[in-house]
Design an enzyme around this catalytic site. Structure first.
Site, PDB file in Angstrom:
ATOM      1  N   ASP A   1     -11.334  16.449  41.105  1.00  0.00           N
ATOM      2  CA  ASP A   1     -10.878  17.452  40.228  1.00  0.00           C
ATOM      3  C   ASP A   1      -9.968  16.729  38.895  1.00  0.00           C
ATOM      4  O   ASP A   1      -8.842  16.321  39.166  1.00  0.00           O
ATOM      5  CB  ASP A   1      -9.842  18.437  40.709  1.00  0.00           C
ATOM      6  CG  ASP A   1      -9.597  19.487  40.054  1.00  0.00           C
ATOM      7  OD1 ASP A   1      -9.513  19.381  38.807  1.00  0.00           O
ATOM      8  OD2 ASP A   1      -9.010  20.360  40.701  1.00  0.00           O
TER       9      ASP A   1
ATOM     10  N   LYS B   1      -2.749   9.439  27.188  1.00  0.00           N
ATOM     11  CA  LYS B   1      -4.254   9.827  26.991  1.00  0.00           C
ATOM     12  C   LYS B   1      -5.228   8.453  27.142  1.00  0.00           C
ATOM     13  O   LYS B   1      -6.289   8.657  27.893  1.00  0.00           O
ATOM     14  CB  LYS B   1      -4.420  10.388  25.616  1.00  0.00           C
ATOM     15  CG  LYS B   1      -5.930  10.812  25.204  1.00  0.00           C
ATOM     16  CD  LYS B   1      -6.512  10.034  24.848  1.00  0.00           C
ATOM     17  CE  LYS B   1      -8.044  10.867  24.413  1.00  0.00           C
ATOM     18  NZ  LYS B   1      -9.164   9.929  23.914  1.00  0.00           N
TER      19      LYS B   1
ATOM     20  N   HIS C   1     -14.390   0.236  17.060  1.00  0.00           N
ATOM     21  CA  HIS C   1     -15.221   1.410  16.635  1.00  0.00           C
ATOM     22  C   HIS C   1     -16.212   1.347  15.588  1.00  0.00           C
ATOM     23  O   HIS C   1     -17.062   2.284  15.601  1.00  0.00           O
ATOM     24  CB  HIS C   1     -14.392   2.651  16.429  1.00  0.00           C
ATOM     25  CG  HIS C   1     -13.489   3.008  17.332  1.00  0.00           C
ATOM     26  ND1 HIS C   1     -12.335   3.870  17.479  1.00  0.00           N
ATOM     27  CD2 HIS C   1     -13.702   2.568  18.751  1.00  0.00           C
ATOM     28  CE1 HIS C   1     -11.975   4.043  18.690  1.00  0.00           C
ATOM     29  NE2 HIS C   1     -12.454   3.296  19.540  1.00  0.00           N
TER      30      HIS C   1
ATOM     31  N   GLU D   1     -16.666   8.782  25.916  1.00  0.00           N
ATOM     32  CA  GLU D   1     -16.192   8.002  24.753  1.00  0.00           C
ATOM     33  C   GLU D   1     -16.414   6.408  24.858  1.00  0.00           C
ATOM     34  O   GLU D   1     -16.177   5.744  25.837  1.00  0.00           O
ATOM     35  CB  GLU D   1     -14.517   8.056  25.138  1.00  0.00           C
ATOM     36  CG  GLU D   1     -13.906   7.496  23.730  1.00  0.00           C
ATOM     37  CD  GLU D   1     -12.161   8.068  23.755  1.00  0.00           C
ATOM     38  OE1 GLU D   1     -11.807   8.836  24.440  1.00  0.00           O
ATOM     39  OE2 GLU D   1     -11.496   6.964  23.202  1.00  0.00           O
TER      40      GLU D   1
HETATM   41  C1  MEV Z   1      -8.063   6.732  22.393  1.00  0.00           C
HETATM   42  O1  MEV Z   1      -8.909   7.433  23.234  1.00  0.00           O
HETATM   43  C2  MEV Z   1      -7.043   5.949  23.236  1.00  0.00           C
HETATM   44  C3  MEV Z   1      -6.026   5.226  22.596  1.00  0.00           C
HETATM   45  O2  MEV Z   1      -5.519   6.056  21.314  1.00  0.00           O
HETATM   46  C4  MEV Z   1      -4.673   5.088  23.267  1.00  0.00           C
HETATM   47  C5  MEV Z   1      -3.316   4.535  22.636  1.00  0.00           C
HETATM   48  O3  MEV Z   1      -3.425   4.957  21.687  1.00  0.00           O
HETATM   49  O4  MEV Z   1      -2.817   4.044  23.265  1.00  0.00           O
HETATM   50  C6  MEV Z   1      -6.497   3.997  21.824  1.00  0.00           C
END
Ligand code: MEV
Length: 422
Positions: free
Chosen positions: A278, A262, A376, A84
């Protein structure tokens, strides 16, 4: 499209290149794609072939190095394996802004892993529970006999817990053996102990044991990081307050918490993967820990200090090891450990949790200010330029035009490429 059979007698006994040939034949794979699998880069084919079954090749993922990290007073480069974009850059930025405050401070609970033994068919679960607890010394002896090496390194059986869990078909008596696995992730060690112990538990209680397996909810192996960012280093008090509000959203709403966590795992998983650990074990543990109150919440917490600065803390299970598994056999994982001068699994866990916090900081900061799309845009524009047919230096030139025009679209990229080529 061709239809083909995936049944090949004795496929697993073939050599990797024969397997690749067989798959290529059946699927009419072009020679270029087949050759692509055969190039195994920095993981020798023989090693890959010993790691998993039915190997036909390998797949490379970029390893980037996060700069600026200070963990417990020590500066270090952190290798991160991720597909990513923005993940590595985000950590670099967050860590840079944390330097004037001294960087990340960490602690851990030690390297305790849990294995579970499921006991069924006991009419008197309360008595069975106590009977198992009475056998603590026997249990310790059975477990420790299974891993003298672990004992030599100061690990081994540590504690015992027995719970009664209500299942759909009645109560189950669940024994937890808690084992200090030191520099090992510990799955092998604790699974071996649980399997050795199960027959005795059945005998002592008259019940029937079934599962004997570690728990990935490694809540006895927590790693914690905290860090303070000076308000003036992060763009002022409005940014600071926006970040705290963003955290409050995540902590109150599982839909947001999932994305927030995430983002933390973007950093955590990248270091876990770079060191051959892992990733799924760490991820499942993290998400279960986030839901420990009965509601899925933010793994991190954010608040304003009395000096008006921003303080972030992250606490999560981190079952990572240095010995065994891909960490030991993957030459890239070994090289990554060397870059970080890792001498214990404990130190690795401290670095990983710090990177998770840095990643979270970066996400909250960008979300509470410009939004993620701005950053991005330029990488996205490069991809669109390539799709439009740009090559070499044209890629950057076309991408810049797209960003300047504020519209990243393939038709515009084609138009810009035409103009560029005159
Ligand atoms: C993207 O991979 C991760 C984010 O969405 C995390 C977040 O929203 O805190 C930017």
């Amino acid at each position: 499209m061709h239809s083909y059979s995936s049944r090949i007698e004795g496929f697993h006994k073939q050599a990797p290149d024969d397997r690749l040939r067989l798959v290529a034949e059946r699927t009419h794979l072009d020679a270029g794609s087949a050759a692509h699998f055969a190039d195994t880069g920095n993981l020798p084919l023989e090693t890959a072939n010993r790691m998993i079954e039915n190997v036909i090749g390998t797949m490379s993922i970029p390893v980037g190095v996060a700069t600026n990290m200070i963990v417990d007073g020590r500066d270090l480069f952190v290798p991160m394996a991720t597909e990513e974009s923005s993940v590595v850059a985000a950590v670099c930025n967050a860590a840079k802004q944390a330097r004037s405050g001294g960087g990340f401070v960490t602690s851990t609970t030690g390297s305790l892993m849990i294995a579970q033994i499921q006991l069924l068919d006991v009419s008197d679960p309360e008595t069975a529970r106590i009977k198992i607890l009475e056998r603590r010394d026997d249990i310790k002896a059975i477990c420790d006999a299974k891993d003298p090496v672990l004992l030599k390194f100061g690990g081994g059986f540590h504690d015992l817990e027995v719970r009664i869990v209500d299942g759909a078909r009645g109560p189950m008596v669940i024994t937890h053996i808690i084992v200090d696995t030191r520099d090992a992730m510990g799955a092998n060690a604790v699974n071996t102990m649980a399997e050795a112990l199960a027959p005795s538990i059945a005998e002592w209680t008259g019940g029937r044991t079934l599962l004997r397996i570690l728990s990935n909810l490694a809540d006895r192996r927590l790693a914690r990081a905290r860090c303070t960012w000076k308000a003036e280093d992060i763009g002022g008090t409005a940014v600071r307050d926006g970040m705290v509000e963003a955290f409050q959203f995540a902590d109150a709403d599982p839909y947001r918490a999932t994305t927030h966590n995430k983002g933390i795992m973007n950093g955590v998983t990248a270091v876990v993967l770079a060191t051959g650990n892992d990733t799924r074990a760490v991820e499942s543990g993290a998400h279960a820990y986030a839901a420990r109150s009965g509601r899925y919440r933010s793994l991190s917490r954010w608040e304003v200090t009395k000096d008006g600065d921003l303080s972030g803390v992250l606490e999560m299970p981190l079952a990572v090891g240095l010995i065994g598994g891909a960490t030991k056999v993957h030459p890239t994982a070994q090289a990554c450990l060397k870059i970080m001068e890792i001498d214990s699994a404990d130190r690795l866990a401290r670095i990983v949790v710090s990177v998770g916090l840095a990643q979270n900081f970066a996400a909250l900061r960008v979300l509470a200010t410009t939004g993620v799309q701005k950053g991005h845009m330029s990488l996205h524009a490069q991809n669109i330029a390539i799709m439009a047919g740009a090559a070499g230096e044209e890629i950057d030139a076309v991408a810049k035009k797209l960003v300047a025009r504020g519209t990243v679209r393939i038709d515009i990229a084609e138009e810009e490429l035409k103009t560029l080529r005159g």
